[in-house]
Design an enzyme around this catalytic site. Structure first.
Site, mmCIF file in Angstrom:
data_model
loop_
_atom_site.group_PDB
_atom_site.id
_atom_site.type_symbol
_atom_site.label_atom_id
_atom_site.label_comp_id
_atom_site.label_asym_id
_atom_site.label_seq_id
_atom_site.Cartn_x
_atom_site.Cartn_y
_atom_site.Cartn_z
ATOM 1 N N GLY A 5 0.818 -1.200 0.000
ATOM 2 C CA GLY A 5 0.000 0.000 0.000
ATOM 3 C C GLY A 5 0.851 1.250 0.000
ATOM 4 N N CYS B 99 5.494 -5.716 1.511
ATOM 5 C CA CYS B 99 5.661 -4.293 1.243
ATOM 6 C C CYS B 99 5.213 -3.458 2.448
ATOM 7 C CB CYS B 99 4.929 -3.925 -0.047
ATOM 8 S SG CYS B 99 5.596 -2.450 -0.859
ATOM 9 N N PHE C 255 9.826 3.612 1.619
ATOM 10 C CA PHE C 255 10.139 3.566 3.046
ATOM 11 C C PHE C 255 10.707 2.190 3.368
ATOM 12 C CE2 PHE C 255 6.996 6.857 2.590
ATOM 13 C CZ PHE C 255 7.332 7.824 3.522
ATOM 14 N N HIS D 290 7.437 -7.741 -3.872
ATOM 15 C CA HIS D 290 6.164 -8.250 -4.388
ATOM 16 C C HIS D 290 6.326 -9.660 -4.964
ATOM 17 C CE1 HIS D 290 3.578 -4.562 -4.297
ATOM 18 N NE2 HIS D 290 4.764 -4.018 -4.126
ATOM 19 N N GLU E 78 4.025 -11.660 -5.890
ATOM 20 C CA GLU E 78 2.959 -12.063 -6.820
ATOM 21 C C GLU E 78 3.403 -11.959 -8.277
ATOM 22 O OE1 GLU E 78 2.962 -7.838 -7.080
ATOM 23 O OE2 GLU E 78 2.900 -9.086 -5.282
#
Length: 380
Positions: free
Chosen positions: A236, A264, A309, A354, A356
């Site tokens: 997000g 993440c 971040f 990530h 995915e």
């Protein structure tokens, strides 16, 4: 953001950074003005997935690949229901898309969704500037929005910064929904949507998991109302230091020792839940070619990233936390940034990237299997 759709591709355009540097080009996509944080993505492909990744909310994405739009836009690859980037910067847009799945050009898609972009920019010089000076606020102005650069610079400096931005609830689903398991249902997972990409619950469903996707505002009671075998925290946008509610929910999950997996933003939330701090990277990691080492196996993976971040956790030792011992499980080989955490005394882990693989390499797909193994172990 203000936009119109006339004159795209012909109108003059200018990109203005908050430090005063500017780049001139031509309008690409919608004509008007837009603001955000200037970041760059090093992926050679996967622009549809990048544009529709909610983690890019309020960011202006600079593509380092010089030629963008070759394969057009299809209706299968978007990772959410809309484009989330606030602006788009390319050097040489494709004049004619060519792919059997293409339904329209990238320029047409940007126009239809009101996304202001700029083309004809020296993206190599712009990327080098962001690497040296850091990610910063930016504005793109085209058509009638182009004015004296002093006026435009003042507008850019009035735009909100990414530091301190609480954005997850702005991109997350408002209503819970279910992604059914493919084949026999083996497990049930509660997935907290902080900006989840569509492929993520699909990867879990492929492994026999029924995924209940819950809003970012879901409470601990909402999570356990679905009787989960595991809990997932998604990617997000925004500053993790603002994510007090997701941290509170995750701490409740850790207290119950339910198998937990985060990616993440979810990795940063696990870091905060364990007592570690977070900080803003100078220019972040974005793209599908980032090298990461799994320190638990020694294996090096090429991975897909989108984060500005990171978690501030020690790389050289195991840490004692309120929920048991924790260690850094993955690290970026480019700059030694923390890319994963795991608890040693209960079933919880996370990664900063990530797995995915949409778009991106499939090196990290095993992490979904690792999550399944944790749930199997807990059930046994």
């Amino acid at each position: 953001m203000t936009t119109s759709t006339r004159g795209a591709g012909k109108a003059p355009a200018v990109l203005v950074l908050e430090d005063g540097r500017s780049f001139r080009g031509r309008a690409y996509g919608a004509v008007g003005e837009t603001f955000g944080e200037a970041v760059f993505s090093t992926g050679m492909t996967g622009y549809q997935e990048t544009l529709t990744d909610p983690s890019y909310h309020r960011q202006v994405v600079v593509m380092t690949a010089p030629h963008v739009g070759n394969t057009g836009v299809n209706d299968e690859d978007p990772e959410s229901g809309r484009i989330w980037v606030s602006g788009y910067v390319v050097r040489d847009p494709a004049r004619v898309p060519s792919n059997w799945r293409s339904r329209r050009s990238l320029d047409e898609e940007l126009v239809s969704q009101g996304v202001v972009g700029i083309s004809g920019v020296d993206t190599r010089a712009l990327t080098r500037h962001l690497r040296e000076r850091g990610a910063m606020r930016v504005g793109i102005f085209s058509g009638n929005a182009v004015q004296d650069e002093g006026i435009l610079l003042a507008k850019v400096r009035q735009a909100p910064e990414m530091t301190g931005a609480d954005l997850a609830a702005e991109v997350a689903t408002k209503e819970a929904y279910v992604v059914p398991a493919v084949g026999t249902r083996k497990f049930t997972v509660a997935a907290i949507d902080l900006g989840i990409k569509g492929m993520t619950p699909h990867r879990m469903a492929e492994r026999g998991i029924e995924v209940h996707v819950l809003p970012a505002t879901a409470t601990l009671e909402d999570v356990y109302a679905v009787r989960p075998d595991g809990v997932f925290f998604s990617n997000g946008p925004g500053d993790p230091s603002t994510a007090d509610h997701p941290v509170s929910v995750m701490r409740g999950v850790l207290e119950r020792k339910t198998p937990l997996f985060g990616i993440c933003f979810g990795n940063q939330i696990l870091g905060r839940s364990l007592g570690f701090g977070t900080y803003k990277l100078k220019y972040g990691h974005r793209g599908i070619n980032q090298p990461v080492q799994d320190r638990t196996t020694g294996k090096v993976e090429v991975t897909a990233h989108n984060h500005g971040f990171a978690v501030d956790a020690p790389l050289d030792r195991v840490s004692d936390t309120e929920f048991g011992r924790a260690e850094v499980s993955h690290v970026c080989l480019n700059d030694q940034v923390v890319e994963g955490l795991q608890l040693l005394d209960q079933p919880a882990f996370s990664v900063q990237y990530h797995p995915e693989a949409a778009a991106g390499p499939h090196d990290a797909a095993y992490l979904f299997d690792r999550f399944v193994t944790l749930m199997e172990g807990q059930r046994a």
